[in-house]
Design a protein around this motif. Sequence first.
Motif, PDB file in Angstrom:
ATOM      1  N   ALA A 112      61.877  -6.117   7.970  1.00  0.00           N
ATOM      2  CA  ALA A 112      61.530  -5.054   8.927  1.00  0.00           C
ATOM      3  C   ALA A 112      62.514  -5.060  10.088  1.00  0.00           C
ATOM      4  O   ALA A 112      62.957  -4.001  10.548  1.00  0.00           O
ATOM      5  CB  ALA A 112      60.099  -5.248   9.419  1.00  0.00           C
ATOM      6  N   TRP A 117      62.675  -0.528   4.841  1.00  0.00           N
ATOM      7  CA  TRP A 117      61.290  -0.068   4.737  1.00  0.00           C
ATOM      8  C   TRP A 117      60.681  -0.354   3.374  1.00  0.00           C
ATOM      9  O   TRP A 117      61.368  -0.270   2.359  1.00  0.00           O
ATOM     10  CB  TRP A 117      61.222   1.443   4.988  1.00  0.00           C
ATOM     11  CG  TRP A 117      61.617   1.837   6.364  1.00  0.00           C
ATOM     12  CD1 TRP A 117      62.894   1.946   6.843  1.00  0.00           C
ATOM     13  CD2 TRP A 117      60.736   2.170   7.441  1.00  0.00           C
ATOM     14  NE1 TRP A 117      62.860   2.326   8.167  1.00  0.00           N
ATOM     15  CE2 TRP A 117      61.552   2.486   8.564  1.00  0.00           C
ATOM     16  CE3 TRP A 117      59.345   2.243   7.582  1.00  0.00           C
ATOM     17  CZ2 TRP A 117      61.016   2.859   9.784  1.00  0.00           C
ATOM     18  CZ3 TRP A 117      58.810   2.624   8.803  1.00  0.00           C
ATOM     19  CH2 TRP A 117      59.648   2.919   9.888  1.00  0.00           C
ATOM     20  N   GLU A 120      56.474  -3.259   5.263  1.00  0.00           N
ATOM     21  CA  GLU A 120      56.045  -3.509   6.655  1.00  0.00           C
ATOM     22  C   GLU A 120      54.525  -3.455   6.829  1.00  0.00           C
ATOM     23  O   GLU A 120      53.968  -4.168   7.668  1.00  0.00           O
ATOM     24  CB  GLU A 120      56.764  -2.554   7.625  1.00  0.00           C
ATOM     25  CG  GLU A 120      56.522  -1.073   7.423  1.00  0.00           C
ATOM     26  CD  GLU A 120      57.247  -0.476   6.219  1.00  0.00           C
ATOM     27  OE1 GLU A 120      58.106  -1.166   5.634  1.00  0.00           O
ATOM     28  OE2 GLU A 120      56.943   0.678   5.852  1.00  0.00           O
ATOM     29  N   CYS A 218      60.760   0.310  11.859  1.00  0.00           N
ATOM     30  CA  CYS A 218      60.076  -0.458  10.817  1.00  0.00           C
ATOM     31  C   CYS A 218      59.440  -1.710  11.441  1.00  0.00           C
ATOM     32  O   CYS A 218      58.301  -2.075  11.129  1.00  0.00           O
ATOM     33  CB  CYS A 218      61.134  -0.833   9.776  1.00  0.00           C
ATOM     34  SG  CYS A 218      60.466  -1.509   8.268  1.00  0.00           S
TER      35      CYS A 218
END
Length: 346
Positions: A112, A117, A120, A218
């Motif tokens: 993250a 992505w 997360e 993120c």
Amino acid sequence: MTGCETNSSDLLSRCQSVDLTSANTLRLPCQAERYVAPKTLSALQNVVRDAVDKQWHITLLGGGSNVLLPAKLKGIAIRPGMRQWWLEGGGESVVAYVGAGVNWHSLVMTLAARGLWGIENLALIPGDCGAAPVQNIGAYGVELKDVLEGVQIVELASGNVRWLSADACQFGYRDSIFKKALADKVVITQLALRLSKKPLPRLGYGDLAARVTASSSCLAVAQAVCAIRQEKLPDPQVLANAGSFFKNPLVSSDQLSRLLQTYPSMPHFPQVNGQSKLAAGWLIDQCGLKGTRQGAFGVHARQALVLVHFGGGDRRELLQFAEYIAHRVYDQFGVKLEPEPRLIQA
Ligand code: EPU
């Protein structure tokens, strides 16, 4: 237990009679006849072949956050200790190859922070990466299967290595082939996860949408997930627990209609197959069991789905307490609850 982290099976003789009480987050007392944590794939293959040769019963462990251990564990307990990981590929997505011994939460936070992505929403789930596919870990609208490309496994019978595609893993809600046809037949040694460099926030879960926006980073999403979990779930380092103790039960549309007549505010989540998932925590809560304590075990005061161990109890006592809770729910709602953690054979 660190003395049993090994690159070679020669060390096996040193790994006898190991106390695994602190190696399971419920802190159920457990004495393993043998325990070993091989750090490389070839060391793990050697250990497996050796154990099969000697006809030892093999128990596979990860971070110990989703298991119900017996007081005495015969044979050999193996915890894959491979902690290497790397990224491959370019463009909009990359694949992370991750050793089974990597801590899941630290992987989530590292990826993250790099703006990759995909996982997360799965921050702060305890345990090792190798255990994640077994129950297809999930939280806040994301499941491991959404990002998993494949799983590297070692077959216990032969010690040979092969890869399984995500499709072949037969993932379902808290379910996979590793709980069915391949249960106790393979060791998961590496995961391949597809991650996106392009922002891909999944904020459908109410609590999460209230804390971050579609333009949050993120890392900010992962941190928001940590904050929500820390508010509701007890830290196993402080109060022993195994996260959600029961699976959220599935009911037919007929049963749901009947239940909604009596309990119109009952949370329910439609599934693709026409069934609906109920919230086990809500059912337990409605029975007035939140905060109940029986001997060494209790229902967590802030989240009824989590059973906690105050110390001094064992698995038999925990299972009795869980059975009592399931009975109370069945008496009131006619719905059966099933434990989520795996019952490890003695
Ligand atoms: N609820 C209550 N009382 C409670 C607990 C929950 O009324 O004591 C109600 C909530 O108000 C909500 C519903 O039950 O309407 C569902 O609760 P929540 O959203 O907190 O999720 P959960 O069903 O309790 C599941 C997973 C968790 C995951 C969360 C968030 C299972 C068995 N558990 O919990 O996973 O973090 O959703 O996505 O599917 C874990 O596996 O260890 C775990 C924590």
